[in-house]
Write an enzyme that holds these catalytic residues in place. Sequence first.
Site, mmCIF file in Angstrom:
data_model
loop_
_atom_site.group_PDB
_atom_site.id
_atom_site.type_symbol
_atom_site.label_atom_id
_atom_site.label_comp_id
_atom_site.label_asym_id
_atom_site.label_seq_id
_atom_site.Cartn_x
_atom_site.Cartn_y
_atom_site.Cartn_z
ATOM 1 N N PHE A 1 23.636 2.176 58.361
ATOM 2 C CA PHE A 1 23.989 0.972 57.600
ATOM 3 C C PHE A 1 23.877 1.322 56.126
ATOM 4 O O PHE A 1 22.782 1.489 55.588
ATOM 5 C CB PHE A 1 23.093 -0.220 57.929
ATOM 6 N N ASP B 1 20.121 7.923 51.343
ATOM 7 C CA ASP B 1 20.195 6.482 51.090
ATOM 8 C C ASP B 1 18.798 5.911 51.257
ATOM 9 O O ASP B 1 18.347 5.632 52.367
ATOM 10 C CB ASP B 1 21.179 5.834 52.060
ATOM 11 N N LYS C 1 17.861 -2.485 45.921
ATOM 12 C CA LYS C 1 16.941 -3.504 46.431
ATOM 13 C C LYS C 1 15.680 -3.650 45.586
ATOM 14 O O LYS C 1 15.681 -4.370 44.603
ATOM 15 C CB LYS C 1 16.639 -3.249 47.901
#
Length: 404
Positions: A145, A230, A259
């Site tokens: 994801f 990531d 984030k």
Amino acid sequence: MIDDMLRTPEAIRDAERWTAHNYHPLPVVISSAEGSWLTDVDGRRYLDCLAGYSALNFGHRHPTLIAAAHAQLDRLTLTSRAFNHDQFADFCRELAELCGKDLVLPMNTGAEAVETGIKVARKWGYQVKGVTPGQANIVVAEGNFHGRTTTIVSFSTDEDARADFGPYTPGFTVVPYGDLAALTAAIDENTVAVLIEPIQGEQGVVVPPEGYLPGVRRVCTEQNVLLIADEIQSGLGRTGDTFACDHEGVTPDMYLLGKALGGGIVPVSAVAANTDVLGVLRPGQHGSTFGGNPLACAVATEVVRLLATGEFQRRSVELGARLHAGLRSLVGRGLVAVRGRGLWAGLDIDPTLMSGREACERLAERGVLAKDTHGATIRLAPPLVITEEEIDHAVAQLAAVLAG
């Protein structure tokens, strides 16, 4: 009569009426928050065990970060990258030092960071490695994801994320996560990068087999391929180290961050790499109106400084051990398996008891918020400011839900 006085049902109806149904949120309407706790429009409090998918690593409204935002709001919020501003250099320098890299390219969202990483890797492949023009490929993992743009969903293996959004972008080879032999076999002369999550969050906090990440690093070095990590969910203290790669002593060629970098206040993402990689970009080839804006940089610089103390990494180690011990005690008592690292856990519920969605709904009724994924799995990612007592409370509420 009491239900008629509550504000939550009407707020949910309005949201359903006026927004596209691309999410299926729990029936909770938040109005304020502090630390690890949320309060809804009817005054009910909830322990936040999701932390905005790690965007709220430092909790809600951390005083240092709020102060930085307030101070910057009174001075300057946006210039665009057409000009420099006085917050930009400090942010880039301090984040680069935290990452051990030469350069930083600020963006806004995690998906933008991933898109940036893809573009940089392709350009590096053509200009530095000498890949055949138009033939660059990137190896990715099943269960990944990395975002929801059309390019990124092109290499997703989640049909909900991918179906009906084609035609799909070529240039990606998907291999099983954790399978070093398959990854090695997928690399050819036109491979420019391996893009991987050191821990797969959306898949259910899946930790790869021991030795896998060092193996990927070794193969990438041998084959002259960039290793892109990531760390948008896994990085910045979540797992007990600054980066999840640190647990196995792996240094990628490129970090993708987001984030938590925005401190739960503004969207901030970034790509960090050395000059021989990020240096391939020239003016006009990539950019973002809001990327690296003054407000974002002011907040994100304070985030980097909080991480530089090591306090939050230590909290994740110590409190994560307590969380995982509590969760493991529930295996065989409604839980089938527990995975994760630090203050991050994926829990597989016995599917004969309930779905992950049902478990999260019942937890919410008990004042604990979490998120389901892939059927009978739920994820816990509380803020790193959570206390021992709050962890014990969350585990106790989960135990009560599983006991029926």
